[in-house]
Design an enzyme around this catalytic site. Sequence first.
Site, PDB file in Angstrom:
ATOM      1  N   LYS A  98       0.830  -1.336   0.178  1.00  0.00           N
ATOM      2  CA  LYS A  98       0.143  -0.180   0.461  1.00  0.00           C
ATOM      3  C   LYS A  98       0.772   1.454   0.158  1.00  0.00           C
ATOM      4  O   LYS A  98       1.619   1.425   1.045  1.00  0.00           O
ATOM      5  CB  LYS A  98      -0.985  -0.159   1.072  1.00  0.00           C
ATOM      6  CG  LYS A  98      -1.311  -1.083   0.751  1.00  0.00           C
ATOM      7  CD  LYS A  98      -3.109  -0.508   2.380  1.00  0.00           C
ATOM      8  CE  LYS A  98      -4.098  -1.935   2.073  1.00  0.00           C
ATOM      9  NZ  LYS A  98      -3.408  -2.903   1.538  1.00  0.00           N
ATOM     10  N   ASP A 132      -1.640  -2.405  -3.659  1.00  0.00           N
ATOM     11  CA  ASP A 132      -2.439  -2.132  -3.944  1.00  0.00           C
ATOM     12  C   ASP A 132      -3.286  -0.858  -4.294  1.00  0.00           C
ATOM     13  O   ASP A 132      -3.024   0.141  -4.685  1.00  0.00           O
ATOM     14  CB  ASP A 132      -2.960  -2.773  -2.355  1.00  0.00           C
ATOM     15  CG  ASP A 132      -2.724  -3.653  -2.389  1.00  0.00           C
ATOM     16  OD1 ASP A 132      -3.233  -4.692  -2.807  1.00  0.00           O
ATOM     17  OD2 ASP A 132      -2.488  -4.154  -0.682  1.00  0.00           O
ATOM     18  N   ARG A 185      -4.428  -6.557 -11.288  1.00  0.00           N
ATOM     19  CA  ARG A 185      -5.797  -7.465 -10.227  1.00  0.00           C
ATOM     20  C   ARG A 185      -6.799  -6.073  -9.983  1.00  0.00           C
ATOM     21  O   ARG A 185      -7.099  -5.086  -9.573  1.00  0.00           O
ATOM     22  CB  ARG A 185      -5.196  -7.557  -8.710  1.00  0.00           C
ATOM     23  CG  ARG A 185      -6.203  -7.426  -8.002  1.00  0.00           C
ATOM     24  CD  ARG A 185      -5.868  -7.678  -6.453  1.00  0.00           C
ATOM     25  NE  ARG A 185      -4.668  -8.482  -6.218  1.00  0.00           N
ATOM     26  CZ  ARG A 185      -4.029  -7.573  -4.838  1.00  0.00           C
ATOM     27  NH1 ARG A 185      -4.281  -6.450  -4.426  1.00  0.00           N
ATOM     28  NH2 ARG A 185      -2.507  -8.461  -4.650  1.00  0.00           N
ATOM     29  N   ALA A 190     -13.025  -1.653  -1.339  1.00  0.00           N
ATOM     30  CA  ALA A 190     -13.352  -2.201  -0.276  1.00  0.00           C
ATOM     31  C   ALA A 190     -13.792  -1.214   0.681  1.00  0.00           C
ATOM     32  O   ALA A 190     -13.822  -1.088   2.041  1.00  0.00           O
ATOM     33  CB  ALA A 190     -12.268  -2.833   0.014  1.00  0.00           C
ATOM     34  N   THR A 227     -11.973 -12.275  -6.387  1.00  0.00           N
ATOM     35  CA  THR A 227     -13.040 -11.647  -6.442  1.00  0.00           C
ATOM     36  C   THR A 227     -13.081 -13.277  -5.516  1.00  0.00           C
ATOM     37  O   THR A 227     -12.714 -14.338  -5.991  1.00  0.00           O
ATOM     38  CB  THR A 227     -13.969 -11.536  -7.425  1.00  0.00           C
ATOM     39  OG1 THR A 227     -15.233 -11.907  -6.463  1.00  0.00           O
ATOM     40  CG2 THR A 227     -14.270 -12.495  -8.508  1.00  0.00           C
ATOM     41  N   HIS A 228     -14.620 -13.220  -4.728  1.00  0.00           N
ATOM     42  CA  HIS A 228     -15.009 -14.552  -4.039  1.00  0.00           C
ATOM     43  C   HIS A 228     -16.685 -14.805  -5.206  1.00  0.00           C
ATOM     44  O   HIS A 228     -17.402 -15.450  -4.312  1.00  0.00           O
ATOM     45  CB  HIS A 228     -15.410 -14.295  -2.568  1.00  0.00           C
ATOM     46  CG  HIS A 228     -14.009 -14.240  -1.760  1.00  0.00           C
ATOM     47  ND1 HIS A 228     -13.627 -12.354  -1.993  1.00  0.00           N
ATOM     48  CD2 HIS A 228     -12.383 -14.572  -1.647  1.00  0.00           C
ATOM     49  CE1 HIS A 228     -12.746 -12.161  -0.966  1.00  0.00           C
ATOM     50  NE2 HIS A 228     -11.982 -13.369  -0.957  1.00  0.00           N
ATOM     51  N   ARG A 289     -12.904  -3.829   7.495  1.00  0.00           N
ATOM     52  CA  ARG A 289     -13.222  -4.543   6.637  1.00  0.00           C
ATOM     53  C   ARG A 289     -13.788  -5.933   5.975  1.00  0.00           C
ATOM     54  O   ARG A 289     -14.384  -5.312   5.187  1.00  0.00           O
ATOM     55  CB  ARG A 289     -12.114  -3.549   5.322  1.00  0.00           C
ATOM     56  CG  ARG A 289     -11.571  -2.146   5.213  1.00  0.00           C
ATOM     57  CD  ARG A 289     -11.142  -1.478   3.849  1.00  0.00           C
ATOM     58  NE  ARG A 289     -10.182  -2.316   3.540  1.00  0.00           N
ATOM     59  CZ  ARG A 289      -8.818  -1.200   3.977  1.00  0.00           C
ATOM     60  NH1 ARG A 289      -8.702  -0.087   5.081  1.00  0.00           N
ATOM     61  NH2 ARG A 289      -7.265  -2.635   3.776  1.00  0.00           N
ATOM     62  N   ARG A 290     -13.096  -6.314   6.795  1.00  0.00           N
ATOM     63  CA  ARG A 290     -13.330  -7.967   5.865  1.00  0.00           C
ATOM     64  C   ARG A 290     -15.142  -8.313   6.608  1.00  0.00           C
ATOM     65  O   ARG A 290     -15.527  -8.869   5.426  1.00  0.00           O
ATOM     66  CB  ARG A 290     -12.239  -9.119   7.140  1.00  0.00           C
ATOM     67  CG  ARG A 290     -11.075  -8.717   5.873  1.00  0.00           C
ATOM     68  CD  ARG A 290     -11.073  -9.526   4.061  1.00  0.00           C
ATOM     69  NE  ARG A 290     -11.280  -7.973   3.366  1.00  0.00           N
ATOM     70  CZ  ARG A 290     -10.979  -7.096   3.513  1.00  0.00           C
ATOM     71  NH1 ARG A 290      -9.729  -7.079   3.567  1.00  0.00           N
ATOM     72  NH2 ARG A 290     -10.993  -6.124   2.087  1.00  0.00           N
TER      73      ARG A 290
HETATM   74  P1  FDA Z   1     -18.819  -9.762  -3.040  1.00  0.00           P
HETATM   75  O1  FDA Z   1     -18.645  -8.328  -2.160  1.00  0.00           O
HETATM   76  O2  FDA Z   1     -19.946  -9.456  -4.074  1.00  0.00           O
HETATM   77  O3  FDA Z   1     -18.641 -11.088  -2.612  1.00  0.00           O
HETATM   78  C1  FDA Z   1     -19.500 -12.510  -3.032  1.00  0.00           C
HETATM   79  C2  FDA Z   1     -19.137 -13.284  -2.382  1.00  0.00           C
HETATM   80  O4  FDA Z   1     -18.130 -13.824  -1.549  1.00  0.00           O
HETATM   81  C3  FDA Z   1     -19.930 -13.100  -1.031  1.00  0.00           C
HETATM   82  O5  FDA Z   1     -21.046 -13.574  -1.478  1.00  0.00           O
HETATM   83  C4  FDA Z   1     -19.453 -14.613   0.131  1.00  0.00           C
HETATM   84  O6  FDA Z   1     -19.408 -15.408  -0.275  1.00  0.00           O
HETATM   85  C5  FDA Z   1     -18.114 -13.848  -0.517  1.00  0.00           C
HETATM   86  N1  FDA Z   1     -17.396 -13.023   0.808  1.00  0.00           N
HETATM   87  C6  FDA Z   1     -17.031 -12.129   0.115  1.00  0.00           C
HETATM   88  N2  FDA Z   1     -16.493 -11.300   0.953  1.00  0.00           N
HETATM   89  C7  FDA Z   1     -15.804 -11.647   1.720  1.00  0.00           C
HETATM   90  C8  FDA Z   1     -15.696 -12.115   3.906  1.00  0.00           C
HETATM   91  N3  FDA Z   1     -14.520 -11.341   3.519  1.00  0.00           N
HETATM   92  N4  FDA Z   1     -15.178 -13.248   4.206  1.00  0.00           N
HETATM   93  C9  FDA Z   1     -16.306 -14.508   3.241  1.00  0.00           C
HETATM   94  N5  FDA Z   1     -16.976 -14.214   2.392  1.00  0.00           N
HETATM   95  C10 FDA Z   1     -16.779 -13.635   1.424  1.00  0.00           C
HETATM   96  N6  FDA Z   1      -9.963  -3.919  -2.836  1.00  0.00           N
HETATM   97  C11 FDA Z   1      -9.893  -3.163  -2.542  1.00  0.00           C
HETATM   98  O7  FDA Z   1      -9.945  -1.203  -2.368  1.00  0.00           O
HETATM   99  N7  FDA Z   1      -7.833  -2.709  -3.198  1.00  0.00           N
HETATM  100  C12 FDA Z   1      -7.369  -3.286  -3.014  1.00  0.00           C
HETATM  101  O8  FDA Z   1      -5.974  -3.742  -3.161  1.00  0.00           O
HETATM  102  C13 FDA Z   1      -7.577  -5.020  -2.780  1.00  0.00           C
HETATM  103  N8  FDA Z   1      -7.173  -6.299  -2.944  1.00  0.00           N
HETATM  104  C14 FDA Z   1      -8.200  -6.972  -2.814  1.00  0.00           C
HETATM  105  C15 FDA Z   1      -6.804  -8.335  -3.215  1.00  0.00           C
HETATM  106  C16 FDA Z   1      -7.894  -9.521  -3.570  1.00  0.00           C
HETATM  107  C17 FDA Z   1      -6.813 -10.809  -4.016  1.00  0.00           C
HETATM  108  C18 FDA Z   1      -9.023  -9.434  -3.055  1.00  0.00           C
HETATM  109  C19 FDA Z   1      -9.979 -11.132  -3.519  1.00  0.00           C
HETATM  110  C20 FDA Z   1      -9.734  -8.378  -2.783  1.00  0.00           C
HETATM  111  C21 FDA Z   1      -8.971  -7.090  -2.527  1.00  0.00           C
HETATM  112  N9  FDA Z   1      -9.697  -6.618  -2.454  1.00  0.00           N
HETATM  113  C22 FDA Z   1      -9.339  -4.852  -2.855  1.00  0.00           C
HETATM  114  C23 FDA Z   1     -10.794  -6.637  -1.854  1.00  0.00           C
HETATM  115  C24 FDA Z   1     -12.238  -6.332  -3.209  1.00  0.00           C
HETATM  116  O9  FDA Z   1     -12.624  -5.321  -3.577  1.00  0.00           O
HETATM  117  C25 FDA Z   1     -13.609  -7.155  -2.252  1.00  0.00           C
HETATM  118  O10 FDA Z   1     -13.702  -5.702  -1.324  1.00  0.00           O
HETATM  119  C26 FDA Z   1     -14.093  -7.495  -1.656  1.00  0.00           C
HETATM  120  O11 FDA Z   1     -13.029  -8.629  -2.495  1.00  0.00           O
HETATM  121  C27 FDA Z   1     -14.968  -8.790  -1.472  1.00  0.00           C
HETATM  122  O12 FDA Z   1     -15.793  -8.408  -2.915  1.00  0.00           O
HETATM  123  P2  FDA Z   1     -15.802  -9.670  -3.773  1.00  0.00           P
HETATM  124  O13 FDA Z   1     -15.564  -9.410  -5.051  1.00  0.00           O
HETATM  125  O14 FDA Z   1     -15.419 -11.184  -3.034  1.00  0.00           O
HETATM  126  O15 FDA Z   1     -17.523  -9.969  -3.975  1.00  0.00           O
END
Ligand code: FDA
Length: 308
Positions: A98, A132, A185, A190, A227-228, A289-290
């Site tokens: 960061k 990041d 990426r 977040a 993403t998840h 944030r998580r």
């Molecule tokens: P979404 O929030 O729509 O979630 C989809 C599904 O994933 C949920 O229904 C749940 O099942 C699961 N899920 C998601 N988050 C979870 C959690 N915390 N615990 C359990 N289950 C969860 N952001 C940013 O602003 N700057 C950055 O540099 C990064 N870097 C980064 C690296 C990597 C490898 C990842 C995976 C994520 C980031 N992020 C990030 C965070 C990102 O912006 C985002 O906030 C999270 O990944 C959650 O979004 P999803 O895409 O998972 O989808």
Amino acid sequence: MPVLRSAFIALSRNRNLRSFAEKSSIGNKLSSRFVAGLEISDAMRVAESVNRQGMHVTLDSLGESVTSEAEAHKAAGVYHRLLDEIAARKLNSNVSVKLTQMGLTLDPQLAGTIAESLAEHARSTGNFVRIDMEDSSLTQITMDIVRRIHAKPGLNSAIGIVIQSYLYRSQADVEQLIADGIRIRLCKGAYKEPPEVAFPKKSDVDANYLKLTWMLLQSPVYHGIATHDEKVIEATKSFARQHGIAPSRFEFQMLYGVRRDLQRQLIADGYNVRVYVPFGREWYPYFMRRLAERPANVFFIAKNLLRK
Ligand code: FDA
């Protein structure tokens, strides 16, 4: 933005709670679901274990917004050590950095110089530094710094960036970065952003994520789909299949401790997966944030704590 998400993001900025939580042993135990541990040795142990499961790693030494140049250099020192340790142990891991931890809000030049020295170090060990992305007030300066370093002779494969699909500007940024040949990426984002800069509706953030994913997959550069979201992951897989894009041309990225079942399934199906492994004493804002992303995690963590 849902009320709980806003509440957790507000809590992530609460200094008193942060200082209490990071010093308490119960806090350290609570955070262990998403954080590898407090020391470099913990990060190494977790990275080795993740590698053994067939996944790549990116290591994040937790901490943001330092308040002095000395702190920025100290934080950079940890990353230099990580790059040496990764090489010595032959780990399959890069690092995620960061820029505010490298002094960006004190002096952008300082952060730029530190990031460049990390990219130089990464190049010398055949590694890679991912910068990041933080809140939208820093998007442009982060882009500028990464593009400047990437343009330096020899550094083009040593540095990459993160783009957030919740920002309106991201499509134009992706076009620019693809033209530069910079590794991206892609994540949803977040931070708490106003409607002037970011899509307020989640469905728009998700739709933009897919649109940007198509752009990344069709470019010749190796990108990370972070993403998840199972729907997004399925759509990415079928888009790649339909367009003859081999699984080796991109990777999925997920956070340590989140959807481990999905991580394992993707590996079993032949996809590249990289796990983002954070460690260090300054875990509180990351952890909150998580929780903001999935408030149900509070119950999940409390249940695990009671079980121990
Ligand atoms: P979404 O929030 O729509 O979630 C989809 C599904 O994933 C949920 O229904 C749940 O099942 C699961 N899920 C998601 N988050 C979870 C959690 N915390 N615990 C359990 N289950 C969860 N952001 C940013 O602003 N700057 C950055 O540099 C990064 N870097 C980064 C690296 C990597 C490898 C990842 C995976 C994520 C980031 N992020 C990030 C965070 C990102 O912006 C985002 O906030 C999270 O990944 C959650 O979004 P999803 O895409 O998972 O989808």
